[in-house]
Design a protein around this motif. Structure first.
Motif, PDB file in Angstrom:
ATOM      1  N   ASP A 125     -32.609   8.540   5.097  1.00 46.96           N
ATOM      2  CA  ASP A 125     -32.334   8.342   6.560  1.00 46.96           C
ATOM      3  C   ASP A 125     -30.910   8.549   6.845  1.00 46.96           C
ATOM      4  O   ASP A 125     -30.331   7.818   7.488  1.00 46.96           O
ATOM      5  CB  ASP A 125     -32.914   7.112   6.857  1.00 46.96           C
ATOM      6  CG  ASP A 125     -34.471   6.911   6.829  1.00 46.96           C
ATOM      7  OD1 ASP A 125     -35.113   8.037   6.951  1.00 46.96           O
ATOM      8  OD2 ASP A 125     -34.900   5.707   6.715  1.00 46.96           O
ATOM      9  N   SER A 126     -30.344   9.649   6.264  1.00 48.86           N
ATOM     10  CA  SER A 126     -29.029   9.978   6.593  1.00 48.86           C
ATOM     11  C   SER A 126     -28.843  10.659   7.581  1.00 48.86           C
ATOM     12  O   SER A 126     -29.455  11.730   8.071  1.00 48.86           O
ATOM     13  CB  SER A 126     -28.390  10.961   5.149  1.00 48.86           C
ATOM     14  OG  SER A 126     -27.251  11.274   5.621  1.00 48.86           O
ATOM     15  N   ASP A 127     -27.849  10.200   8.718  1.00 48.57           N
ATOM     16  CA  ASP A 127     -27.671  10.716   9.894  1.00 48.57           C
ATOM     17  C   ASP A 127     -27.130  12.177   9.752  1.00 48.57           C
ATOM     18  O   ASP A 127     -26.431  12.680   8.883  1.00 48.57           O
ATOM     19  CB  ASP A 127     -26.528  10.250  10.633  1.00 48.57           C
ATOM     20  CG  ASP A 127     -27.375   8.714  11.392  1.00 48.57           C
ATOM     21  OD1 ASP A 127     -28.429   8.612  11.345  1.00 48.57           O
ATOM     22  OD2 ASP A 127     -26.498   7.896  11.588  1.00 48.57           O
ATOM     23  N   VAL A 128     -27.630  13.249  10.584  1.00 49.16           N
ATOM     24  CA  VAL A 128     -27.317  14.490  10.363  1.00 49.16           C
ATOM     25  C   VAL A 128     -26.415  14.974  11.585  1.00 49.16           C
ATOM     26  O   VAL A 128     -26.613  14.695  12.726  1.00 49.16           O
ATOM     27  CB  VAL A 128     -28.636  15.382  10.286  1.00 49.16           C
ATOM     28  CG1 VAL A 128     -28.371  16.915  10.344  1.00 49.16           C
ATOM     29  CG2 VAL A 128     -29.537  15.121   9.383  1.00 49.16           C
ATOM     30  N   ALA A 148     -12.352  15.773  14.050  1.00 48.49           N
ATOM     31  CA  ALA A 148     -11.177  15.022  14.735  1.00 48.49           C
ATOM     32  C   ALA A 148     -12.349  13.973  15.430  1.00 48.49           C
ATOM     33  O   ALA A 148     -13.361  14.106  15.966  1.00 48.49           O
ATOM     34  CB  ALA A 148     -10.745  15.789  15.807  1.00 48.49           C
ATOM     35  N   GLY A 149     -11.964  12.692  15.228  1.00 50.82           N
ATOM     36  CA  GLY A 149     -12.478  11.760  15.970  1.00 50.82           C
ATOM     37  C   GLY A 149     -13.860  11.310  15.275  1.00 50.82           C
ATOM     38  O   GLY A 149     -14.316  10.432  15.732  1.00 50.82           O
ATOM     39  N   LEU A 150     -14.179  11.859  14.152  1.00 56.40           N
ATOM     40  CA  LEU A 150     -15.442  11.745  13.813  1.00 56.40           C
ATOM     41  C   LEU A 150     -15.590  10.778  12.462  1.00 56.40           C
ATOM     42  O   LEU A 150     -14.666  11.235  11.268  1.00 56.40           O
ATOM     43  CB  LEU A 150     -16.011  13.140  13.437  1.00 56.40           C
ATOM     44  CG  LEU A 150     -17.602  13.294  13.096  1.00 56.40           C
ATOM     45  CD1 LEU A 150     -18.368  12.655  14.137  1.00 56.40           C
ATOM     46  CD2 LEU A 150     -17.818  14.899  12.832  1.00 56.40           C
ATOM     47  N   ASP A 151     -16.445  10.018  12.274  1.00 57.57           N
ATOM     48  CA  ASP A 151     -16.812   9.435  11.062  1.00 57.57           C
ATOM     49  C   ASP A 151     -17.941   9.947  10.324  1.00 57.57           C
ATOM     50  O   ASP A 151     -19.056   9.685  10.878  1.00 57.57           O
ATOM     51  CB  ASP A 151     -16.969   7.837  11.142  1.00 57.57           C
ATOM     52  CG  ASP A 151     -17.019   7.015   9.966  1.00 57.57           C
ATOM     53  OD1 ASP A 151     -17.006   7.615   8.830  1.00 57.57           O
ATOM     54  OD2 ASP A 151     -17.094   5.894  10.203  1.00 57.57           O
ATOM     55  N   VAL A 152     -18.216  10.383   9.127  1.00 59.95           N
ATOM     56  CA  VAL A 152     -18.974  11.116   8.632  1.00 59.95           C
ATOM     57  C   VAL A 152     -19.555  10.405   7.385  1.00 59.95           C
ATOM     58  O   VAL A 152     -20.455  10.791   6.551  1.00 59.95           O
ATOM     59  CB  VAL A 152     -19.168  12.620   8.455  1.00 59.95           C
ATOM     60  CG1 VAL A 152     -18.694  13.408   9.664  1.00 59.95           C
ATOM     61  CG2 VAL A 152     -17.724  12.924   7.431  1.00 59.95           C
ATOM     62  N   LYS A 153     -18.915   9.326   7.099  1.00 63.30           N
ATOM     63  CA  LYS A 153     -19.037   8.430   6.010  1.00 63.30           C
ATOM     64  C   LYS A 153     -20.860   8.270   5.796  1.00 63.30           C
ATOM     65  O   LYS A 153     -21.145   7.797   6.595  1.00 63.30           O
ATOM     66  CB  LYS A 153     -18.569   7.213   5.774  1.00 63.30           C
ATOM     67  CG  LYS A 153     -16.913   7.427   5.678  1.00 63.30           C
ATOM     68  CD  LYS A 153     -16.250   6.044   5.576  1.00 63.30           C
ATOM     69  CE  LYS A 153     -14.819   6.371   5.246  1.00 63.30           C
ATOM     70  NZ  LYS A 153     -14.057   7.133   6.312  1.00 63.30           N
ATOM     71  N   GLY A 154     -21.257   8.703   4.713  1.00 64.73           N
ATOM     72  CA  GLY A 154     -22.944   8.520   4.596  1.00 64.73           C
ATOM     73  C   GLY A 154     -23.819   9.348   5.192  1.00 64.73           C
ATOM     74  O   GLY A 154     -24.952   9.410   5.092  1.00 64.73           O
ATOM     75  N   LYS A 155     -23.177  10.222   5.922  1.00 60.97           N
ATOM     76  CA  LYS A 155     -23.999  11.157   6.899  1.00 60.97           C
ATOM     77  C   LYS A 155     -24.055  12.593   5.953  1.00 60.97           C
ATOM     78  O   LYS A 155     -23.429  12.922   5.241  1.00 60.97           O
ATOM     79  CB  LYS A 155     -23.264  11.477   8.215  1.00 60.97           C
ATOM     80  CG  LYS A 155     -23.231  10.182   9.031  1.00 60.97           C
ATOM     81  CD  LYS A 155     -22.433  10.462  10.350  1.00 60.97           C
ATOM     82  CE  LYS A 155     -22.713   8.919  11.031  1.00 60.97           C
ATOM     83  NZ  LYS A 155     -21.829   8.954  12.416  1.00 60.97           N
ATOM     84  N   THR A 156     -25.114  13.338   6.629  1.00 58.09           N
ATOM     85  CA  THR A 156     -25.089  14.751   6.109  1.00 58.09           C
ATOM     86  C   THR A 156     -24.612  15.714   7.131  1.00 58.09           C
ATOM     87  O   THR A 156     -25.028  15.691   8.326  1.00 58.09           O
ATOM     88  CB  THR A 156     -26.736  15.039   5.965  1.00 58.09           C
ATOM     89  OG1 THR A 156     -27.245  14.188   4.998  1.00 58.09           O
ATOM     90  CG2 THR A 156     -27.055  16.416   5.668  1.00 58.09           C
ATOM     91  N   VAL A 157     -23.495  16.299   6.946  1.00 60.89           N
ATOM     92  CA  VAL A 157     -23.043  17.404   7.631  1.00 60.89           C
ATOM     93  C   VAL A 157     -23.561  18.901   7.560  1.00 60.89           C
ATOM     94  O   VAL A 157     -23.867  19.495   6.127  1.00 60.89           O
ATOM     95  CB  VAL A 157     -21.499  17.419   7.338  1.00 60.89           C
ATOM     96  CG1 VAL A 157     -20.887  16.090   7.826  1.00 60.89           C
ATOM     97  CG2 VAL A 157     -20.979  17.894   6.096  1.00 60.89           C
ATOM     98  N   VAL A 158     -23.552  19.529   8.552  1.00 62.90           N
ATOM     99  CA  VAL A 158     -24.412  20.978   8.536  1.00 62.90           C
ATOM    100  C   VAL A 158     -23.305  21.766   9.146  1.00 62.90           C
ATOM    101  O   VAL A 158     -22.396  21.412  10.243  1.00 62.90           O
ATOM    102  CB  VAL A 158     -25.497  21.014   9.238  1.00 62.90           C
ATOM    103  CG1 VAL A 158     -26.152  22.227   9.263  1.00 62.90           C
ATOM    104  CG2 VAL A 158     -26.570  20.028   8.660  1.00 62.90           C
TER     105      VAL A 158
END
Length: 565
Positions: free
Chosen positions: A146-149, A167-177
């Motif tokens: 359930d990793s946020d995309v 910028a201004g984004l926290d992607v820790k633990g998330k899935t980046v596309v």
């Protein structure tokens, strides 16, 4: 494989502090000497028959596609070593013919299915058909649950370009596309970054490194043929089967727990179910100030992998200089290819004749000729491993050079030679970057040949072959090959030959030795590259990068350090 006016890389590549790498391990057991594989009588000068015989042997089915860590590696290393010995080179690594390259072999379970649940609707993405994923963590099992995309545009943080997709984004633990290539590419805006010319920010390797720095749990690049410069079939074949990496302790670059690619069709469908127009978002991602867009989606997958610690080998042959043997010119070519894919029907051996048995044959032929004309400076012949896995053999060599980088005059890379015949031009990937262009031009002018840059700078070839690791470390590096303006048929015939190779043979089992190749252009190119090395080896100059080039600072620092008593 190539490019000019490169981006200013974040963080200079650390130069090796010692003159040599770790003490050479004894040569690993290899297959019986493969000199017996050929009854060919070699000439001491450049000869098309000699070149063809080297390629025939290296690209034969017996070598099983030359995968690192396979029986094909043993045969390949034994053959190259035996030929270096026959030519009269010396073992180049403190008395050893090889430099051990510790590596991790990771083979993913390709039955893995990634589930992306969008607004409660699950999408099951199949490995190979819809996505490819892998891990560089060295762990047998990695999982997303359930990793946020989040769509992060091009996934670029480039301060000098005033561009930051995070910028201004926290992607820790998330899935980046993210999108492949540079901002501006997909809308034809040449005012952004370097226009059509891909910078390192456009390469998939950078994008995964940056996602790791940002703390992401996973990253997926959306594939498109134009942005990647190759089709999905290349992605699928390159990411399936055993994948190789340096050990984490030998590689300072950050690593993601999971990374891979997704097809454009699947990305479009996922975004649509999230109520987003992927085409519109891709356009928006090319505008300054773009803000990342979270999807109402969760990604889950468990990826099991088989992890094996292995060691591959660079093969190192040295021709000592007669006057200043501590200074050296390096000729290099990668010997590895994609090996065997047993699960594929039909011909499943990726022989890699053009890519890159031709390059290995090329440095052998140049070594033959240098042996007849002993140089004043040393010449090092380096056949590196793990290029297809991310330029890892050359990366390891640059971190553990057998000739100090401060004493390395230049590097000349041969990767995938043109077998289309004589050409009226020569392509320099990265033309305009270094003073090596001047040395080359003086030679090609006498041949009546014209130098020009690569035709598709958007493909990022500068970052796709082994010279790039030398460049990052400050060593001027030349990657030049026969052009497309053929003596027989002109540019139209050359483009047709190039397009046919890319579509039909590049990273496919069809890249096989052909006894009907026209090798006149190969001989011309090898003669040209020999002359470049001869000018440097018999001279006293130290070529540098052009003023303003991002690699010049590393070269200046290296030379200054090398000049100290």
């Amino acid at each position: 494989m190539q490019r000019p006016v490169l981006l200013c890389l974040a963080g200079a590549f650390a130069l090796a502090a010692c003159d040599r790498g770790p003490p050479a391990a004894p040569d690993a057991p290899a297959a019986p000497s493969t000199v017996s594989d050929t009854a060919h009588v070699f000439s001491p000068e450049l000869a098309p028959g000699d070149f063809a015989e080297h390629v025939r042997v290296l690209a034969s089915d017996a070598f099983e596609g030359r995968a690192p860590g396979s029986p094909g590696e043993d045969k390949t290393v034994a053959y190259i070593q035996s030929q270096f010995e026959r030519i009269g080179l010396k073992p180049g690594n403190a008395g050893s013919w090889v430099q051990q390259v510790p590596m991790t072999e990771t083979t993913a379970d390709e039955s893995a299915i990634m589930t992306v649940t969008v607004k409660g609707k699950p999408h099951a993405l199949k490995f190979g058909d819809d996505m490819v994923i892998g891990t560089r963590s060295g762990q047998e099992q990695v999982s997303l649950k359930d990793s946020d995309v989040v769509f992060v545009g091009y996934g670029v943080d480039a301060p000098e370009q005033k561009w930051n997709d995070y910028a201004g984004l926290d992607v820790k633990g998330k899935t980046v596309v993210m999108l492949v290539n540079d901002p501006g590419f997909h809308v034809g805006d040449e005012s952004l970054f370097e226009g059509r010319r891909m910078t390192y920010y456009g390469r998939w390797t950078y994008k995964f490194e940056e996602a790791a720095r940002q703390g992401a749990a996973a990253a997926l690049i959306v594939h498109d043929d134009a942005g990647a410069s190759y089709g999905w079939d290349v992605v699928k074949s390159s990411w399936s089967g055993a994948q190789f990496d340096l050990r984490a302790s030998d590689d300072p670059a950050p690593r993601l727990p999971m990374q891979g690619w997704i097809t454009g069709a699947q990305a479009t469908a996922l975004f649509a179910d999230a109520g987003l127009d992927f085409a519109a978002l891709r356009k928006a991602a090319n505008q300054r100030g773009f803000k990342a867009v979270p999807l109402d989606a969760k990604a889950s997958v468990t990826l099991n992998s088989t992890i094996v610690e292995k060691s591959s080998r660079n093969v190192v042959g040295l021709l000592p200089g007669t006057e200043t043997p501590d200074e050296a010119i390096v000729y290099m070519a990668h010997w590895d290819h994609l090996g065997k894919h047993p699960d594929e029907p039909g011909d499943n051996i990726y022989n890699g004749a053009i890519d890159n048995a031709t390059g290995v044959a090329g440095i052998m032929e140049i070594a033959e000729r240098f042996k007849q004309h002993p140089p004043k400076r040393s010449v090092l012949f380096l056949a590196v491993t793990l290029e297809e896995s991310g330029l890892l053999g050359s990366k390891y060599y640059v971190a553990h050079p057998v000739i100090p980088l401060a004493k390395t005059v230049a590097a000349i890379n041969i990767d995938a030679m043109s077998t289309a015949g004589l050409s009226k031009d020569m392509v320099v990937t990265g033309l305009g970057n270094s003073e090596l262009d001047d040395v080359l031009k003086a030679i090609t002018d006498k041949q009546g040949r014209v130098l020009h840059a690569e035709a598709t700078p958007e493909s990022g070839f500068y970052f796709r072959s082994d010279h790039f690791n030398f460049a990052k470390a400050g060593v001027p590096a030349l990657y030049a090959e026969g052009g497309e303006d053929l003596a027989a048929g002109g540019s139209e015939a050359g483009r047709k030959a190039s397009e046919e190779y890319t579509a039909m043979r590049y990273h496919k089992p069809a890249d096989q030795f052909d006894p009907n190749w026209n090798l006149a252009g190969v001989m011309q190119d090898l003669d040209t590259l020999f002359q470049v090395g001869q000018v440097l080896a018999d001279g006293t100059t130290w070529p540098n990068w052009r003023a303003g080039n991002p690699f010049r600072a590393a070269r200046d620092a290296s030379r200054a350090a090398g000049a100290k008593p």
